[in-house]
Scaffold this motif. Structure first.
Motif, PDB file in Angstrom:
ATOM      1  N   GLY A  27      42.741  33.337  35.635  1.00  0.00           N
ATOM      2  CA  GLY A  27      43.825  32.650  34.940  1.00  0.00           C
ATOM      3  C   GLY A  27      43.327  31.362  34.328  1.00  0.00           C
ATOM      4  O   GLY A  27      43.760  30.278  34.726  1.00  0.00           O
ATOM      5  N   CYS A  28      42.397  31.467  33.361  1.00  0.00           N
ATOM      6  CA  CYS A  28      41.792  30.276  32.760  1.00  0.00           C
ATOM      7  C   CYS A  28      42.845  29.434  32.049  1.00  0.00           C
ATOM      8  O   CYS A  28      43.722  29.971  31.366  1.00  0.00           O
ATOM      9  N   GLY A 101      32.557  37.866  33.484  1.00  0.00           N
ATOM     10  CA  GLY A 101      31.400  38.063  34.350  1.00  0.00           C
ATOM     11  C   GLY A 101      31.698  38.414  35.789  1.00  0.00           C
ATOM     12  O   GLY A 101      30.773  38.710  36.558  1.00  0.00           O
ATOM     13  N   MET A 102      32.947  38.434  36.175  1.00  0.00           N
ATOM     14  CA  MET A 102      33.266  38.699  37.575  1.00  0.00           C
ATOM     15  C   MET A 102      32.896  40.123  37.999  1.00  0.00           C
ATOM     16  O   MET A 102      32.559  40.366  39.158  1.00  0.00           O
ATOM     17  N   LEU A 103      32.955  41.070  37.080  1.00  0.00           N
ATOM     18  CA  LEU A 103      32.691  42.473  37.405  1.00  0.00           C
ATOM     19  C   LEU A 103      31.439  43.009  36.734  1.00  0.00           C
ATOM     20  O   LEU A 103      31.122  44.188  36.861  1.00  0.00           O
ATOM     21  N   LEU A 104      30.715  42.165  36.050  1.00  0.00           N
ATOM     22  CA  LEU A 104      29.617  42.634  35.204  1.00  0.00           C
ATOM     23  C   LEU A 104      28.345  42.975  35.966  1.00  0.00           C
ATOM     24  O   LEU A 104      27.657  43.947  35.627  1.00  0.00           O
ATOM     25  N   GLY A 105      28.002  42.195  36.964  1.00  0.00           N
ATOM     26  CA  GLY A 105      26.712  42.329  37.633  1.00  0.00           C
ATOM     27  C   GLY A 105      26.300  43.749  37.980  1.00  0.00           C
ATOM     28  O   GLY A 105      25.256  44.242  37.522  1.00  0.00           O
ATOM     29  N   PRO A 106      27.091  44.476  38.783  1.00  0.00           N
ATOM     30  CA  PRO A 106      26.692  45.831  39.195  1.00  0.00           C
ATOM     31  C   PRO A 106      26.700  46.844  38.058  1.00  0.00           C
ATOM     32  O   PRO A 106      26.143  47.927  38.200  1.00  0.00           O
ATOM     33  N   GLY A 137      40.595  30.341  40.241  1.00  0.00           N
ATOM     34  CA  GLY A 137      40.078  30.999  41.439  1.00  0.00           C
ATOM     35  C   GLY A 137      38.853  31.856  41.253  1.00  0.00           C
ATOM     36  O   GLY A 137      38.508  32.643  42.134  1.00  0.00           O
ATOM     37  N   GLY A 138      38.164  31.725  40.130  1.00  0.00           N
ATOM     38  CA  GLY A 138      36.973  32.532  39.887  1.00  0.00           C
ATOM     39  C   GLY A 138      35.824  32.205  40.824  1.00  0.00           C
ATOM     40  O   GLY A 138      35.710  31.085  41.324  1.00  0.00           O
ATOM     41  N   ASP A 139      34.959  33.189  41.066  1.00  0.00           N
ATOM     42  CA  ASP A 139      33.818  33.054  41.968  1.00  0.00           C
ATOM     43  C   ASP A 139      32.565  32.753  41.139  1.00  0.00           C
ATOM     44  O   ASP A 139      32.008  33.631  40.486  1.00  0.00           O
ATOM     45  N   PHE A 140      32.123  31.511  41.178  1.00  0.00           N
ATOM     46  CA  PHE A 140      30.988  31.063  40.385  1.00  0.00           C
ATOM     47  C   PHE A 140      29.728  31.874  40.686  1.00  0.00           C
ATOM     48  O   PHE A 140      28.980  32.251  39.775  1.00  0.00           O
ATOM     49  N   ASN A 141      29.472  32.169  41.951  1.00  0.00           N
ATOM     50  CA  ASN A 141      28.251  32.878  42.329  1.00  0.00           C
ATOM     51  C   ASN A 141      28.201  34.293  41.757  1.00  0.00           C
ATOM     52  O   ASN A 141      27.129  34.795  41.396  1.00  0.00           O
TER      53      ASN A 141
END
Length: 350
Positions: A27-28, A101-106, A137-141
Protein backbone atom coordinates in the motif's frame (compact mmCIF):
# COMPACT_ATOMS: atom_id res chain seq x y z
CA UNK A 1 1.14 -3.20 -41.47
CA UNK A 2 -2.22 -1.53 -40.75
CA UNK A 3 -2.49 2.12 -39.73
CA UNK A 4 0.34 3.14 -37.45
CA UNK A 5 -0.37 4.52 -34.00
CA UNK A 6 0.25 8.19 -34.72
CA UNK A 7 -1.60 10.96 -32.89
CA UNK A 8 -2.68 14.36 -34.20
CA UNK A 9 0.69 15.86 -33.22
CA UNK A 10 2.67 13.31 -35.21
CA UNK A 11 3.89 11.31 -32.21
CA UNK A 12 4.48 7.66 -33.10
CA UNK A 13 3.43 5.19 -30.41
CA UNK A 14 5.47 1.98 -30.32
CA UNK A 15 5.22 1.19 -26.60
CA UNK A 16 2.27 -0.10 -24.56
CA UNK A 17 2.03 -0.55 -20.80
CA UNK A 18 -0.53 -3.16 -19.80
CA UNK A 19 -1.85 -3.56 -16.27
CA UNK A 20 -2.63 -7.23 -15.76
CA UNK A 21 -4.22 -6.68 -12.33
CA UNK A 22 -5.13 -3.83 -10.02
CA UNK A 23 -4.54 -5.99 -6.95
CA UNK A 24 -1.43 -5.33 -4.89
CA UNK A 25 0.24 -6.80 -1.85
CA UNK A 26 1.55 -3.38 -0.73
CA UNK A 27 0.00 0.00 0.00
CA UNK A 28 2.57 2.57 -1.14
CA UNK A 29 1.67 6.09 -0.08
CA UNK A 30 1.92 7.58 -3.58
CA UNK A 31 0.20 4.70 -5.38
CA UNK A 32 -2.54 3.35 -3.13
CA UNK A 33 -2.92 5.95 -0.35
CA UNK A 34 -4.91 4.70 2.59
CA UNK A 35 -4.71 1.08 1.41
CA UNK A 36 -3.77 -1.79 3.67
CA UNK A 37 -1.78 -4.84 2.69
CA UNK A 38 -3.80 -7.16 0.52
CA UNK A 39 -6.56 -4.61 -0.15
CA UNK A 40 -8.46 -5.75 -3.23
CA UNK A 41 -10.07 -3.79 -6.04
CA UNK A 42 -12.52 -5.80 -8.09
CA UNK A 43 -12.11 -5.51 -11.84
CA UNK A 44 -13.12 -7.60 -14.80
CA UNK A 45 -9.64 -8.48 -15.96
CA UNK A 46 -8.77 -9.27 -19.54
CA UNK A 47 -7.99 -12.94 -20.06
CA UNK A 48 -4.64 -14.07 -21.46
CA UNK A 49 -6.41 -14.81 -24.76
CA UNK A 50 -7.78 -11.27 -24.85
CA UNK A 51 -4.43 -9.74 -23.92
CA UNK A 52 -2.61 -11.74 -26.59
CA UNK A 53 -5.21 -10.76 -29.21
CA UNK A 54 -4.87 -7.11 -28.20
CA UNK A 55 -1.07 -7.17 -28.45
CA UNK A 56 -1.30 -8.89 -31.85
CA UNK A 57 -3.26 -5.90 -33.18
CA UNK A 58 -0.96 -3.40 -31.46
CA UNK A 59 2.06 -5.14 -33.02
CA UNK A 60 0.40 -4.87 -36.45
CA UNK A 61 0.13 -1.13 -35.77
CA UNK A 62 3.80 -0.72 -34.91
CA UNK A 63 4.14 -1.51 -31.20
CA UNK A 64 7.46 -3.21 -30.46
CA UNK A 65 7.68 -2.89 -26.67
CA UNK A 66 5.27 -4.18 -24.02
CA UNK A 67 5.55 -3.58 -20.29
CA UNK A 68 3.40 -5.55 -17.84
CA UNK A 69 2.36 -3.61 -14.76
CA UNK A 70 -0.24 -3.60 -12.00
CA UNK A 71 -1.08 -3.29 -9.14
CA UNK A 72 1.47 -6.00 -8.63
CA UNK A 73 1.64 -8.03 -11.86
CA UNK A 74 3.12 -11.10 -10.18
CA UNK A 75 -0.15 -11.56 -8.31
CA UNK A 76 -1.65 -12.61 -11.64
CA UNK A 77 -1.39 -16.43 -11.72
CA UNK A 78 0.74 -18.04 -14.44
CA UNK A 79 2.17 -14.75 -15.67
CA UNK A 80 5.02 -16.71 -17.29
CA UNK A 81 2.50 -18.24 -19.70
CA UNK A 82 1.32 -14.80 -20.82
CA UNK A 83 4.91 -13.61 -21.29
CA UNK A 84 5.65 -16.67 -23.40
CA UNK A 85 2.67 -15.96 -25.65
CA UNK A 86 3.55 -12.28 -26.05
CA UNK A 87 7.19 -13.07 -26.81
CA UNK A 88 6.09 -15.13 -29.82
CA UNK A 89 4.12 -12.31 -31.42
CA UNK A 90 5.87 -11.04 -34.52
CA UNK A 91 7.21 -7.53 -34.04
CA UNK A 92 7.41 -7.57 -30.24
CA UNK A 93 11.10 -7.22 -29.35
CA UNK A 94 10.93 -6.18 -25.69
CA UNK A 95 8.76 -7.37 -22.82
CA UNK A 96 9.37 -5.66 -19.51
CA UNK A 97 7.90 -6.01 -16.03
CA UNK A 98 7.38 -3.36 -13.36
CA UNK A 99 7.12 -4.93 -9.91
CA UNK A 100 7.51 -4.17 -6.24
CA UNK A 101 9.83 -7.17 -6.00
CA UNK A 102 8.07 -8.94 -3.17
CA UNK A 103 7.33 -12.03 -5.29
CA UNK A 104 10.03 -11.76 -7.92
CA UNK A 105 13.02 -13.54 -6.40
CA UNK A 106 11.96 -17.21 -6.80
CA UNK A 107 10.45 -16.53 -10.25
CA UNK A 108 13.13 -14.38 -11.88
CA UNK A 109 14.75 -17.20 -13.85
CA UNK A 110 11.42 -18.64 -15.02
CA UNK A 111 10.29 -15.23 -16.19
CA UNK A 112 13.54 -14.74 -18.08
CA UNK A 113 13.20 -18.15 -19.73
CA UNK A 114 9.62 -17.32 -20.73
CA UNK A 115 10.82 -14.28 -22.68
CA UNK A 116 10.90 -11.38 -20.22
CA UNK A 117 13.71 -9.04 -21.28
CA UNK A 118 13.97 -6.54 -18.42
CA UNK A 119 12.62 -5.70 -14.97
CA UNK A 120 11.89 -2.48 -13.11
CA UNK A 121 11.83 -2.94 -9.35
CA UNK A 122 10.38 -0.27 -7.08
CA UNK A 123 12.46 0.48 -3.99
CA UNK A 124 12.01 3.90 -2.42
CA UNK A 125 14.29 3.47 0.57
CA UNK A 126 17.38 1.53 1.58
CA UNK A 127 16.40 1.71 5.24
CA UNK A 128 14.26 -1.37 6.08
CA UNK A 129 12.03 0.37 8.60
CA UNK A 130 11.47 3.37 6.34
CA UNK A 131 10.81 1.11 3.35
CA UNK A 132 8.14 -0.69 5.38
CA UNK A 133 6.55 2.63 6.26
CA UNK A 134 6.46 3.94 2.69
CA UNK A 135 5.04 0.70 1.31
CA UNK A 136 2.60 -0.08 4.09
CA UNK A 137 4.48 -3.10 5.41
CA UNK A 138 6.79 -4.28 2.64
CA UNK A 139 9.71 -6.61 3.42
CA UNK A 140 12.94 -4.87 2.41
CA UNK A 141 15.03 -8.06 2.53
CA UNK A 142 12.75 -9.83 0.05
CA UNK A 143 13.19 -6.99 -2.41
CA UNK A 144 16.98 -7.09 -2.08
CA UNK A 145 16.91 -10.83 -2.78
CA UNK A 146 14.75 -10.18 -5.84
CA UNK A 147 17.29 -7.66 -7.14
CA UNK A 148 20.08 -10.20 -6.67
CA UNK A 149 18.04 -12.94 -8.38
CA UNK A 150 17.24 -10.63 -11.29
CA UNK A 151 20.90 -9.82 -11.82
CA UNK A 152 21.73 -13.53 -11.88
CA UNK A 153 18.83 -14.33 -14.25
CA UNK A 154 20.48 -12.41 -17.07
CA UNK A 155 17.90 -9.74 -17.91
CA UNK A 156 19.01 -7.14 -20.41
CA UNK A 157 18.57 -4.49 -17.73
CA UNK A 158 17.69 -4.40 -14.05
CA UNK A 159 16.29 -0.99 -13.16
CA UNK A 160 15.44 0.28 -9.70
CA UNK A 161 12.69 2.88 -9.49
CA UNK A 162 12.92 5.47 -6.72
CA UNK A 163 10.09 8.00 -6.28
CA UNK A 164 11.65 11.18 -4.89
CA UNK A 165 9.77 12.57 -1.88
CA UNK A 166 10.89 15.64 0.02
CA UNK A 167 11.22 14.94 3.72
CA UNK A 168 10.66 11.23 3.18
CA UNK A 169 13.62 9.73 1.31
CA UNK A 170 15.63 12.67 -0.09
CA UNK A 171 18.35 12.05 2.50
CA UNK A 172 19.09 8.72 0.76
CA UNK A 173 19.96 10.11 -2.66
CA UNK A 174 23.71 9.69 -2.13
CA UNK A 175 23.26 6.09 -0.95
CA UNK A 176 21.29 5.21 -4.08
CA UNK A 177 23.87 6.88 -6.31
CA UNK A 178 26.68 4.92 -4.66
CA UNK A 179 24.92 1.68 -5.65
CA UNK A 180 25.60 2.52 -9.29
CA UNK A 181 29.32 2.84 -8.56
CA UNK A 182 29.71 -0.79 -7.51
CA UNK A 183 26.87 -2.58 -9.32
CA UNK A 184 25.66 -2.60 -12.97
CA UNK A 185 22.26 -1.27 -11.96
CA UNK A 186 20.10 1.47 -13.45
CA UNK A 187 18.75 3.65 -10.63
CA UNK A 188 15.89 5.83 -11.87
CA UNK A 189 14.82 8.81 -9.78
CA UNK A 190 11.19 9.67 -10.56
CA UNK A 191 9.44 12.88 -9.63
CA UNK A 192 6.40 12.40 -7.42
CA UNK A 193 3.37 12.93 -9.68
CA UNK A 194 -0.07 14.37 -8.81
CA UNK A 195 -2.06 11.29 -9.75
CA UNK A 196 -5.36 10.50 -8.01
CA UNK A 197 -6.82 12.52 -5.16
CA UNK A 198 -3.77 13.47 -3.03
CA UNK A 199 -2.94 16.77 -4.74
CA UNK A 200 -2.24 18.76 -1.57
CA UNK A 201 -0.14 16.01 0.02
CA UNK A 202 1.77 15.66 -3.23
CA UNK A 203 2.73 19.32 -3.41
CA UNK A 204 4.40 19.29 0.02
CA UNK A 205 6.47 16.18 -0.83
CA UNK A 206 7.40 16.99 -4.42
CA UNK A 207 11.01 17.70 -5.36
CA UNK A 208 12.54 18.15 -8.83
CA UNK A 209 14.71 15.46 -10.38
CA UNK A 210 17.33 18.09 -11.21
CA UNK A 211 18.22 18.16 -7.51
CA UNK A 212 20.05 14.85 -8.11
CA UNK A 213 22.54 16.66 -10.33
CA UNK A 214 23.00 19.28 -7.64
CA UNK A 215 23.82 16.55 -5.11
CA UNK A 216 26.45 15.17 -7.47
CA UNK A 217 27.93 18.63 -7.82
CA UNK A 218 28.02 19.09 -4.04
CA UNK A 219 29.88 15.77 -3.66
CA UNK A 220 32.38 16.76 -6.34
CA UNK A 221 31.51 13.71 -8.44
CA UNK A 222 32.34 13.80 -12.13
CA UNK A 223 29.34 12.69 -14.14
CA UNK A 224 28.61 12.32 -17.83
CA UNK A 225 25.63 11.49 -19.98
CA UNK A 226 25.46 7.71 -20.34
CA UNK A 227 27.22 6.71 -23.52
CA UNK A 228 28.96 10.10 -23.72
CA UNK A 229 32.50 10.53 -24.97
CA UNK A 230 33.86 11.69 -21.66
CA UNK A 231 33.25 13.27 -18.29
CA UNK A 232 31.99 16.81 -18.14
CA UNK A 233 33.97 17.51 -14.99
CA UNK A 234 30.95 19.38 -13.61
CA UNK A 235 27.16 19.35 -13.82
CA UNK A 236 26.79 22.65 -15.67
CA UNK A 237 26.44 21.14 -19.13
CA UNK A 238 24.17 18.40 -17.83
CA UNK A 239 21.76 20.92 -16.39
CA UNK A 240 21.55 22.57 -19.77
CA UNK A 241 20.99 19.20 -21.40
CA UNK A 242 18.11 18.54 -19.03
CA UNK A 243 16.31 21.41 -20.74
CA UNK A 244 16.28 19.59 -24.10
CA UNK A 245 13.59 17.31 -25.45
CA UNK A 246 14.05 13.70 -24.37
CA UNK A 247 14.72 10.97 -26.90
CA UNK A 248 12.01 8.72 -28.23
CA UNK A 249 13.51 5.69 -26.47
CA UNK A 250 12.08 6.67 -23.11
CA UNK A 251 11.52 9.41 -20.54
CA UNK A 252 14.67 8.88 -18.46
CA UNK A 253 17.90 10.79 -19.04
CA UNK A 254 20.77 8.56 -17.98
CA UNK A 255 24.08 9.62 -16.45
CA UNK A 256 27.11 7.85 -15.08
CA UNK A 257 29.43 8.74 -12.24
CA UNK A 258 33.00 8.53 -13.53
CA UNK A 259 34.21 4.92 -13.24
CA UNK A 260 30.83 3.58 -12.12
CA UNK A 261 29.55 0.13 -13.09
CA UNK A 262 25.97 1.34 -13.47
CA UNK A 263 23.98 4.43 -14.37
CA UNK A 264 21.33 6.67 -12.88
CA UNK A 265 18.39 8.21 -14.66
CA UNK A 266 16.15 11.22 -14.08
CA UNK A 267 12.46 11.08 -14.94
CA UNK A 268 10.94 14.54 -14.63
CA UNK A 269 7.29 14.61 -15.74
CA UNK A 270 6.54 17.68 -13.62
CA UNK A 271 9.58 19.98 -13.80
CA UNK A 272 10.61 19.16 -17.37
CA UNK A 273 7.83 17.25 -19.05
CA UNK A 274 8.58 14.95 -21.98
CA UNK A 275 5.12 15.02 -23.54
CA UNK A 276 6.41 16.26 -26.89
CA UNK A 277 7.85 12.85 -27.69
CA UNK A 278 5.54 10.58 -25.71
CA UNK A 279 5.44 7.18 -27.40
CA UNK A 280 3.24 5.15 -25.07
CA UNK A 281 -0.28 3.97 -24.48
CA UNK A 282 -1.61 2.50 -21.25
CA UNK A 283 -4.12 -0.31 -20.92
CA UNK A 284 -5.86 -0.47 -17.54
CA UNK A 285 -6.53 -3.70 -15.70
CA UNK A 286 -10.20 -3.62 -16.75
CA UNK A 287 -9.35 -3.20 -20.43
CA UNK A 288 -9.51 0.54 -21.10
CA UNK A 289 -6.93 2.47 -23.08
CA UNK A 290 -5.60 5.70 -21.60
CA UNK A 291 -3.61 7.72 -24.13
CA UNK A 292 -2.33 10.01 -21.36
CA UNK A 293 -1.51 9.07 -17.78
CA UNK A 294 -2.76 12.36 -16.35
CA UNK A 295 -6.05 13.06 -18.09
CA UNK A 296 -9.26 11.20 -17.31
CA UNK A 297 -10.21 10.18 -20.87
CA UNK A 298 -10.21 6.46 -21.58
CA UNK A 299 -11.86 4.08 -24.03
CA UNK A 300 -13.19 0.59 -23.28
CA UNK A 301 -11.47 -1.93 -25.55
CA UNK A 302 -13.26 -5.08 -24.38
CA UNK A 303 -16.18 -4.93 -26.85
CA UNK A 304 -13.70 -4.78 -29.76
CA UNK A 305 -11.26 -7.55 -28.86
CA UNK A 306 -11.61 -10.20 -31.55
CA UNK A 307 -12.62 -7.57 -34.10
CA UNK A 308 -9.31 -6.28 -35.46
CA UNK A 309 -10.87 -3.54 -37.53
CA UNK A 310 -12.99 -2.31 -34.61
CA UNK A 311 -10.06 -2.47 -32.22
CA UNK A 312 -7.84 -0.61 -34.64
CA UNK A 313 -10.51 2.06 -35.04
CA UNK A 314 -11.00 2.63 -31.29
CA UNK A 315 -7.24 2.78 -30.67
CA UNK A 316 -6.85 5.43 -33.37
CA UNK A 317 -9.84 7.29 -31.97
CA UNK A 318 -8.23 7.42 -28.54
CA UNK A 319 -5.00 8.74 -30.03
CA UNK A 320 -6.85 11.40 -32.02
CA UNK A 321 -7.98 12.97 -28.75
CA UNK A 322 -4.61 12.75 -26.99
CA UNK A 323 -3.62 16.25 -25.85
CA UNK A 324 -0.23 17.75 -26.55
CA UNK A 325 0.69 17.65 -22.89
CA UNK A 326 -0.48 17.03 -19.36
CA UNK A 327 -0.91 19.72 -16.71
CA UNK A 328 1.25 18.35 -13.91
CA UNK A 329 2.78 21.41 -12.31
CA UNK A 330 4.08 22.46 -8.90
CA UNK A 331 2.51 25.89 -9.41
CA UNK A 332 -0.88 25.94 -7.61
CA UNK A 333 -3.80 25.86 -10.03
CA UNK A 334 -7.54 25.82 -9.91
CA UNK A 335 -8.00 22.23 -11.03
CA UNK A 336 -11.63 21.85 -10.03
CA UNK A 337 -12.80 22.05 -13.63
CA UNK A 338 -9.94 20.02 -15.12
CA UNK A 339 -10.72 16.40 -16.09
CA UNK A 340 -7.55 14.99 -14.50
CA UNK A 341 -7.58 11.30 -13.69
CA UNK A 342 -9.21 10.23 -10.45
CA UNK A 343 -7.80 6.72 -10.69
CA UNK A 344 -4.98 5.86 -8.32
CA UNK A 345 -1.69 4.84 -9.93
CA UNK A 346 -2.34 1.18 -9.11
CA UNK A 347 -5.56 1.31 -11.12
CA UNK A 348 -3.84 2.76 -14.18
CA UNK A 349 -0.70 0.68 -14.27
CA UNK A 350 1.72 3.61 -14.29
Amino acid sequence: MTDRLVDSFGRVHNYVRISVTDLCNLGCQYCRPGSSLGCKVKSELLSFDQLAALVEVLAHMGVTKVRLTGGEPLLRPRLEALIGRLSRIKGISQIGLTTNGMLLGPRASLLRQAGLTDVNISIDSLVPERYAGITGGGDFNRVIKSIESSCKAGFDKVKLNVVLMHGVNDDEIEAFLKLTVNYPLFIRFIEYMPIGDRIQDWRSEYMPAESILMRCEEKGWQIEPAGGSGSTGSTGGLKDELQEEHEISGPARYYRIAGAAGEFGLISPVSRHFCGSCNRLRITANGCVKPCLYWNEEWDLKPYIGDEEGLRRILLQSLASKPLRHEMTIVPKDIASQPYTLRQMSQIGG
